[in-house]
Design a protein around this motif. Structure first.
Motif, PDB file in Angstrom:
ATOM      1  N   LEU A  80     -11.737  11.729  -1.821  1.00  0.00           N
ATOM      2  CA  LEU A  80     -11.204  11.237  -0.740  1.00  0.00           C
ATOM      3  C   LEU A  80     -11.407   9.591  -0.330  1.00  0.00           C
ATOM      4  O   LEU A  80     -10.673   9.007  -0.249  1.00  0.00           O
ATOM      5  N   MET A  81     -12.791   9.455  -0.501  1.00  0.00           N
ATOM      6  CA  MET A  81     -13.236   8.169  -0.154  1.00  0.00           C
ATOM      7  C   MET A  81     -12.853   7.268  -1.335  1.00  0.00           C
ATOM      8  O   MET A  81     -12.742   6.111  -0.866  1.00  0.00           O
ATOM      9  N   SER A  82     -12.813   7.731  -2.285  1.00  0.00           N
ATOM     10  CA  SER A  82     -12.192   6.776  -3.543  1.00  0.00           C
ATOM     11  C   SER A  82     -11.028   6.055  -3.198  1.00  0.00           C
ATOM     12  O   SER A  82     -10.550   5.051  -3.413  1.00  0.00           O
ATOM     13  N   LEU A  83     -10.106   7.278  -2.861  1.00  0.00           N
ATOM     14  CA  LEU A  83      -8.581   6.794  -2.495  1.00  0.00           C
ATOM     15  C   LEU A  83      -8.912   5.736  -1.191  1.00  0.00           C
ATOM     16  O   LEU A  83      -7.889   5.097  -1.114  1.00  0.00           O
ATOM     17  N   SER A  84      -9.625   6.165  -0.213  1.00  0.00           N
ATOM     18  CA  SER A  84      -9.754   5.132   0.819  1.00  0.00           C
ATOM     19  C   SER A  84     -10.056   3.783   0.531  1.00  0.00           C
ATOM     20  O   SER A  84      -9.689   2.827   0.956  1.00  0.00           O
ATOM     21  N   PHE A  86      -9.475   2.291  -2.356  1.00  0.00           N
ATOM     22  CA  PHE A  86      -8.313   1.790  -2.881  1.00  0.00           C
ATOM     23  C   PHE A  86      -7.196   1.448  -1.979  1.00  0.00           C
ATOM     24  O   PHE A  86      -6.649   0.414  -1.952  1.00  0.00           O
ATOM     25  N   ALA A  87      -7.192   2.221  -0.963  1.00  0.00           N
ATOM     26  CA  ALA A  87      -6.367   1.789   0.258  1.00  0.00           C
ATOM     27  C   ALA A  87      -6.765   0.480   0.788  1.00  0.00           C
ATOM     28  O   ALA A  87      -5.836  -0.422   1.151  1.00  0.00           O
ATOM     29  N   VAL A  88      -7.920   0.673   1.262  1.00  0.00           N
ATOM     30  CA  VAL A  88      -8.546  -0.994   1.786  1.00  0.00           C
ATOM     31  C   VAL A  88      -8.345  -2.000   0.754  1.00  0.00           C
ATOM     32  O   VAL A  88      -7.826  -3.111   1.156  1.00  0.00           O
ATOM     33  N   ALA A  89      -8.484  -1.766  -0.328  1.00  0.00           N
ATOM     34  CA  ALA A  89      -8.407  -3.052  -1.357  1.00  0.00           C
ATOM     35  C   ALA A  89      -6.876  -3.544  -1.610  1.00  0.00           C
ATOM     36  O   ALA A  89      -6.506  -4.655  -1.250  1.00  0.00           O
TER      37      ALA A  89
END
Length: 207
Positions: A80-84, A86-89
């Motif tokens: 979930l944090m990895s997806l987060s 990616f979203a920030v990037a």
């Protein structure tokens, strides 16, 4: 108390893209002042709620060990944090042009480059040069907390409090209706910006 000044400087970065306001106003459908004000209030309101929620939950989870970029506190194996991340990037990638255009135009104005010389080829060259400089700095400066605090205490306070106040004071000299208490308020705001800039920069460098 010390951390509060640093935090205020970091918050100042939230208003550093306001130079895009005239452009957004022009592009707004049925661009009236009341509709623009509603758009601004809704945008900032939603942003404040989201940012406060993220900051609160992050601090409640990690306390004083919270990193300047809270995602760094989480495991790289957390899906979930990895997806987060990616979203920030993606957010940074697609919002970057909004800030970069302002920087590029300001550099051209500072160098007094005439409009006739600003061809696509020339703009592309300037853009590439500035990107090289910015990217080089990004490789050197890796502490996000220090970066946000320093930018907020210097450029942030300058753009938010000092420069607009000085512009208003100069304009008010030509308009009698803008003199008096309103002008004193502008002076107070400018001085407040200088004080906050000095204290914020000192605290950031010291701690």
């Amino acid at each position: 108390c010390i951390n509060s000044f640093i935090y205020l400087c970091m918050l100042s970065t939230a208003y550093m893209a306001h130079f895009n306001a005239p452009k957004l106003y022009v592009e707004l459908y049925n661009n009236t002042i009341p509709r623009f004000r509603t758009m601004v209030n809704l945008s900032f309101g939603i942003s404040i709620i989201v940012f406060c929620a993220v900051a609160s939950f992050g601090f409640l989870t990690f306390g004083a060990a919270s990193n300047g970029l809270i995602l760094n506190n989480y495991s790289t194996k957390d899906t979930l944090m990895s997806l987060s991340r990616f979203a920030v990037a993606a957010s940074i990638l697609f919002s970057y042009p909004l800030n970069f255009v302002g920087v590029r135009d300001s550099v051209l104005e500072l160098l007094n480059v005439p409009e006739t010389k600003r061809t696509n080829a020339y703009l592309n060259t300037v853009t590439a040069g500035l990107l090289v400089v910015v990217t080089g700095l990004a490789f050197v400066i890796t502490d996000l907390k220090f970066l946000l605090s320093m930018i907020g205490s210097t450029w942030g306070n300058t753009l938010i409090y000092i420069v607009p106040s000085i512009m208003f004071i100069q304009l008010s000299k030509k308009l009698p209706d803008m003199q008096g208490k309103v002008q004193y308020t502008a002076w107070f705001t400018a001085i407040l910006g200088v004080v906050m800039s000095i204290i914020g920069t000192t605290m950031t460098l010291k701690y």
